[in-house]
Design a protein around this motif. Structure first.
Motif, PDB file in Angstrom:
ATOM      1  N   GLU A   1       0.733  -1.185   0.192  1.00  0.00           N
ATOM      2  CA  GLU A   1      -0.138   0.116  -0.135  1.00  0.00           C
ATOM      3  C   GLU A   1       0.729   1.297   0.065  1.00  0.00           C
ATOM      4  OE1 GLU A   1      -0.962   1.085   4.712  1.00  0.00           O
ATOM      5  OE2 GLU A   1      -2.099  -0.723   3.617  1.00  0.00           O
ATOM      6  N   ASP A   2       2.059   1.309   0.324  1.00  0.00           N
ATOM      7  CA  ASP A   2       3.174   2.202   0.242  1.00  0.00           C
ATOM      8  C   ASP A   2       3.588   2.390  -0.900  1.00  0.00           C
ATOM      9  OD1 ASP A   2       2.540   2.682   2.959  1.00  0.00           O
ATOM     10  OD2 ASP A   2       4.348   1.434   3.780  1.00  0.00           O
ATOM     11  N   ASP A   3       3.746   1.588  -1.988  1.00  0.00           N
ATOM     12  CA  ASP A   3       4.391   1.846  -3.044  1.00  0.00           C
ATOM     13  C   ASP A   3       3.386   1.647  -4.173  1.00  0.00           C
ATOM     14  OD1 ASP A   3       6.269   1.618  -5.208  1.00  0.00           O
ATOM     15  OD2 ASP A   3       6.767  -0.353  -4.928  1.00  0.00           O
ATOM     16  N   PRO A   4       3.273   2.804  -5.033  1.00  0.00           N
ATOM     17  CA  PRO A   4       2.238   2.949  -6.083  1.00  0.00           C
ATOM     18  C   PRO A   4       2.478   2.033  -7.316  1.00  0.00           C
ATOM     19  CG  PRO A   4       2.822   5.064  -5.346  1.00  0.00           C
ATOM     20  CD  PRO A   4       3.564   4.209  -4.636  1.00  0.00           C
ATOM     21  N   ALA A   5       3.798   1.850  -7.470  1.00  0.00           N
ATOM     22  CA  ALA A   5       4.104   0.740  -8.574  1.00  0.00           C
ATOM     23  C   ALA A   5       3.775  -0.582  -8.287  1.00  0.00           C
ATOM     24  CB  ALA A   5       5.654   0.866  -8.672  1.00  0.00           C
ATOM     25  N   SER A   6       3.483  -1.035  -7.224  1.00  0.00           N
ATOM     26  CA  SER A   6       3.093  -2.396  -6.571  1.00  0.00           C
ATOM     27  C   SER A   6       1.651  -2.501  -6.825  1.00  0.00           C
ATOM     28  CB  SER A   6       3.540  -2.796  -5.318  1.00  0.00           C
ATOM     29  OG  SER A   6       2.777  -2.043  -4.415  1.00  0.00           O
ATOM     30  N   GLN A   7       0.999  -1.650  -7.012  1.00  0.00           N
ATOM     31  CA  GLN A   7      -0.609  -1.637  -7.101  1.00  0.00           C
ATOM     32  C   GLN A   7      -1.120  -1.680  -8.482  1.00  0.00           C
ATOM     33  OE1 GLN A   7      -2.057   1.779  -5.032  1.00  0.00           O
ATOM     34  NE2 GLN A   7      -1.443   1.206  -3.129  1.00  0.00           N
ATOM     35  N   ALA A   8      -0.089  -1.892  -9.588  1.00  0.00           N
ATOM     36  CA  ALA A   8      -0.499  -2.017 -10.908  1.00  0.00           C
ATOM     37  C   ALA A   8      -0.810  -3.375 -11.009  1.00  0.00           C
ATOM     38  CB  ALA A   8       0.767  -1.804 -11.700  1.00  0.00           C
ATOM     39  N   THR A   9      -1.892  -3.695 -11.936  1.00  0.00           N
ATOM     40  CA  THR A   9      -2.096  -5.081 -12.384  1.00  0.00           C
ATOM     41  C   THR A   9      -1.102  -5.703 -13.066  1.00  0.00           C
ATOM     42  OG1 THR A   9      -4.524  -3.939 -12.798  1.00  0.00           O
ATOM     43  CG2 THR A   9      -4.105  -6.255 -13.564  1.00  0.00           C
ATOM     44  N   PRO A  10      -0.944  -6.959 -12.412  1.00  0.00           N
ATOM     45  CA  PRO A  10      -0.091  -7.697 -13.093  1.00  0.00           C
ATOM     46  C   PRO A  10      -0.154  -8.237 -14.366  1.00  0.00           C
ATOM     47  CG  PRO A  10      -0.935  -8.851 -11.558  1.00  0.00           C
ATOM     48  CD  PRO A  10      -1.510  -7.632 -11.498  1.00  0.00           C
ATOM     49  N   ILE A  11       0.802  -8.304 -15.404  1.00  0.00           N
ATOM     50  CA  ILE A  11       0.475  -8.939 -16.965  1.00  0.00           C
ATOM     51  C   ILE A  11       0.624 -10.322 -16.804  1.00  0.00           C
ATOM     52  CG2 ILE A  11       1.378  -8.697 -19.058  1.00  0.00           C
ATOM     53  CD1 ILE A  11       2.823  -6.146 -18.358  1.00  0.00           C
ATOM     54  N   PRO A  12      -0.496 -10.952 -17.284  1.00  0.00           N
ATOM     55  CA  PRO A  12      -0.660 -12.322 -17.230  1.00  0.00           C
ATOM     56  C   PRO A  12       0.517 -13.010 -18.083  1.00  0.00           C
ATOM     57  CG  PRO A  12      -2.520 -11.570 -18.388  1.00  0.00           C
ATOM     58  CD  PRO A  12      -1.661 -10.274 -17.871  1.00  0.00           C
ATOM     59  N   ALA A  13       0.894 -14.193 -17.830  1.00  0.00           N
ATOM     60  CA  ALA A  13       1.645 -14.825 -18.721  1.00  0.00           C
ATOM     61  C   ALA A  13       1.220 -15.221 -19.935  1.00  0.00           C
ATOM     62  CB  ALA A  13       2.419 -16.066 -18.005  1.00  0.00           C
ATOM     63  N   PRO A  14       1.809 -15.342 -21.161  1.00  0.00           N
ATOM     64  CA  PRO A  14       1.221 -15.974 -22.247  1.00  0.00           C
ATOM     65  C   PRO A  14       0.744 -17.364 -21.994  1.00  0.00           C
ATOM     66  CG  PRO A  14       3.399 -15.555 -22.655  1.00  0.00           C
ATOM     67  CD  PRO A  14       3.140 -14.986 -21.261  1.00  0.00           C
ATOM     68  N   LYS A  15      -0.287 -17.732 -22.659  1.00  0.00           N
ATOM     69  CA  LYS A  15      -0.902 -18.985 -22.731  1.00  0.00           C
ATOM     70  C   LYS A  15       0.120 -19.970 -23.474  1.00  0.00           C
ATOM     71  CE  LYS A  15      -5.235 -18.096 -21.244  1.00  0.00           C
ATOM     72  NZ  LYS A  15      -7.048 -18.163 -21.373  1.00  0.00           N
ATOM     73  N   ARG A  16       0.498 -21.256 -23.033  1.00  0.00           N
ATOM     74  CA  ARG A  16       1.278 -22.232 -23.795  1.00  0.00           C
ATOM     75  C   ARG A  16       0.238 -22.908 -24.548  1.00  0.00           C
ATOM     76  NH1 ARG A  16       5.600 -24.855 -20.124  1.00  0.00           N
ATOM     77  NH2 ARG A  16       5.722 -25.935 -22.086  1.00  0.00           N
ATOM     78  N   LYS A  17       0.468 -23.274 -25.784  1.00  0.00           N
ATOM     79  CA  LYS A  17      -0.244 -24.339 -26.693  1.00  0.00           C
ATOM     80  C   LYS A  17       0.078 -25.672 -26.150  1.00  0.00           C
ATOM     81  CE  LYS A  17      -0.462 -21.268 -30.860  1.00  0.00           C
ATOM     82  NZ  LYS A  17       0.243 -20.924 -32.177  1.00  0.00           N
ATOM     83  N   LYS A  18      -1.010 -26.423 -26.291  1.00  0.00           N
ATOM     84  CA  LYS A  18      -0.811 -27.927 -25.741  1.00  0.00           C
ATOM     85  C   LYS A  18      -0.477 -28.437 -27.347  1.00  0.00           C
ATOM     86  CE  LYS A  18      -4.083 -28.056 -22.413  1.00  0.00           C
ATOM     87  NZ  LYS A  18      -5.538 -28.442 -21.717  1.00  0.00           N
ATOM     88  N   GLY A  19       0.437 -29.644 -26.911  1.00  0.00           N
ATOM     89  CA  GLY A  19       0.857 -30.493 -28.281  1.00  0.00           C
ATOM     90  C   GLY A  19       2.141 -30.667 -27.801  1.00  0.00           C
ATOM     91  N   LYS A  20       2.811 -30.864 -29.206  1.00  0.00           N
ATOM     92  CA  LYS A  20       4.425 -30.956 -29.060  1.00  0.00           C
ATOM     93  C   LYS A  20       5.179 -29.898 -28.443  1.00  0.00           C
ATOM     94  CE  LYS A  20       4.219 -34.090 -33.197  1.00  0.00           C
ATOM     95  NZ  LYS A  20       5.042 -34.493 -34.498  1.00  0.00           N
ATOM     96  N   LEU A  21       6.284 -30.187 -27.949  1.00  0.00           N
ATOM     97  CA  LEU A  21       7.206 -29.167 -27.311  1.00  0.00           C
ATOM     98  C   LEU A  21       8.147 -28.714 -28.404  1.00  0.00           C
ATOM     99  CD1 LEU A  21       8.073 -30.871 -23.923  1.00  0.00           C
ATOM    100  CD2 LEU A  21       6.495 -28.957 -24.279  1.00  0.00           C
TER     101      LEU A  21
END
Length: 95
Positions: free
Chosen positions: A75-95
């Motif tokens: 609550e003291d750090d305005p930068a930490s209140q930003a909404t986190p960016i979600p990680a990109p989704k991985r496609k299922k299948g072959k690696l």
């Protein structure tokens, strides 16, 4: 006396058995209304260092409060209140 030293002195004076960290922070803020949780936490560590030789029980209580409040500065750090960016989704299948 610096602001940190004044906060440390207040924390040391107010630290008591069975006092929860949030209660101690609220009590410190009554005397230092502009102090952030981060400053109070740093003041608690300073108070612990200063009291370690003279009063081990008080040092332990202050240390517990400092540790409990250490990671609670969002609550003291305005930068930490930003909404986190979600990680990109991985496609299922072959690696």
């Amino acid at each position: 006396m610096s602001a940190l030293q004044a906060i440390a002195k207040t924390v040391a004076a107010l630290a008591a058995p069975n006092l929860k960290p949030k209660e101690l922070i609220a009590a410190v803020r009554k005397q230092h209304p502009d102090a952030s949780k981060k400053e109070i936490s740093r003041g608690a560590f300073l108070a612990m260092i200063q009291a370690a030789d003279g009063d081990p029980d008080r040092a332990r209580r202050v240390h517990e409060m400092a540790l409990a409040s250490r990671g609670d500065h969002a609550e003291d750090d305005p930068a930490s209140q930003a909404t986190p960016i979600p990680a990109p989704k991985r496609k299922k299948g072959k690696l």
